[in-house]
Design a protein around this motif. Structure first.
Motif, PDB file in Angstrom:
ATOM      1  N   GLU A  69       0.836  -1.201   0.000  1.00  0.00           N
ATOM      2  CA  GLU A  69       0.000   0.000   0.000  1.00  0.00           C
ATOM      3  C   GLU A  69       0.869   1.249   0.000  1.00  0.00           C
ATOM      4  N   ASP A  70       0.313   2.338  -0.528  1.00  0.00           N
ATOM      5  CA  ASP A  70       0.995   3.628  -0.451  1.00  0.00           C
ATOM      6  C   ASP A  70       1.018   4.095   0.995  1.00  0.00           C
TER       7      ASP A  70
ATOM      8  N   THR B 187      -5.798  16.890   0.400  1.00  0.00           N
ATOM      9  CA  THR B 187      -5.529  15.449   0.445  1.00  0.00           C
ATOM     10  C   THR B 187      -4.085  15.211   0.870  1.00  0.00           C
ATOM     11  N   PRO B 188      -3.822  14.144   1.621  1.00  0.00           N
ATOM     12  CA  PRO B 188      -2.442  13.885   2.035  1.00  0.00           C
ATOM     13  C   PRO B 188      -1.592  13.435   0.846  1.00  0.00           C
ATOM     14  N   ARG B 189      -0.348  13.875   0.842  1.00  0.00           N
ATOM     15  CA  ARG B 189       0.587  13.424  -0.182  1.00  0.00           C
ATOM     16  C   ARG B 189       1.090  12.049   0.216  1.00  0.00           C
ATOM     17  N   VAL B 190       1.570  11.288  -0.755  1.00  0.00           N
ATOM     18  CA  VAL B 190       2.078   9.950  -0.477  1.00  0.00           C
ATOM     19  C   VAL B 190       3.547   9.878  -0.854  1.00  0.00           C
ATOM     20  N   TYR B 191       4.285   9.028  -0.138  1.00  0.00           N
ATOM     21  CA  TYR B 191       5.691   8.825  -0.446  1.00  0.00           C
ATOM     22  C   TYR B 191       5.821   8.065  -1.754  1.00  0.00           C
ATOM     23  N   ARG B 192       6.774   8.461  -2.572  1.00  0.00           N
ATOM     24  CA  ARG B 192       7.010   7.781  -3.836  1.00  0.00           C
ATOM     25  C   ARG B 192       7.896   6.562  -3.643  1.00  0.00           C
ATOM     26  N   THR B 193       8.820   6.605  -2.696  1.00  0.00           N
ATOM     27  CA  THR B 193       9.812   5.545  -2.569  1.00  0.00           C
ATOM     28  C   THR B 193       9.649   4.695  -1.319  1.00  0.00           C
TER      29      THR B 193
END
Length: 140
Positions: free
Chosen positions: A15-16, A28-34
């Protein structure tokens, strides 16, 4: 490329991971790319690196591990895509008048304008003056 197994436990889902930052425009919350959350077969969860098989119990451990992949990765957080604002409806388009701007803008179909020769002669005279001054200071 995340881990398929963590120890002897199989990874069931990936999951992100939402970050602590929120997009100012949408909320909206940002999500980690890595960094991803790995759900294991025994119900526990760990966090993993998307660039290799590194896993850890804390997001911060995986975030600090990112340095192992080279210089600081400034793209660890993905911002939602936004369209660039365009001109308002009915706004006239501003164009540059002919003869202004870069030298390429001052030429008409590759031909020099009448003032180009005068500017070239002045520039050449200035170069000769600079050369003479250098010769005075540093004789050959």
């Amino acid at each position: 490329m995340t881990a398929a197994y963590v120890g002897a436990r199989e990874v069931l889902a990936v999951e992100d991971v939402p970050s602590r930052w929120v997009d100012k425009d949408t909320g909206t919350p940002r999500v980690y790319r890595t960094i991803v959350r790995l759900l294991l077969d025994d119900g526990s969860e760990v966090y993993g690196c998307t660039k290799c098989t590194y896993t850890a119990e804390k997001v911060t451990s995986v975030a600090s591990h990112q340095r192992a992949h080279g210089p600081r990765d400034t793209s660890t957080v993905v911002a939602p895509t936004r369209k660039k604002p365009g001109p308002a409806a009915g706004t006239p388009k501003i164009t540059q008048r002919p003869g202004a701007g870069t030298p390429a803008d001052r030429t008409i179909q590759g031909r020099p304008t009448p003032g180009d020769r005068q500017r070239a002669v002045k520039a050449e005279a200035a170069l000769y003056r600079i050369r003479d001054l250098i010769d005075e200071v540093l004789p050959r």
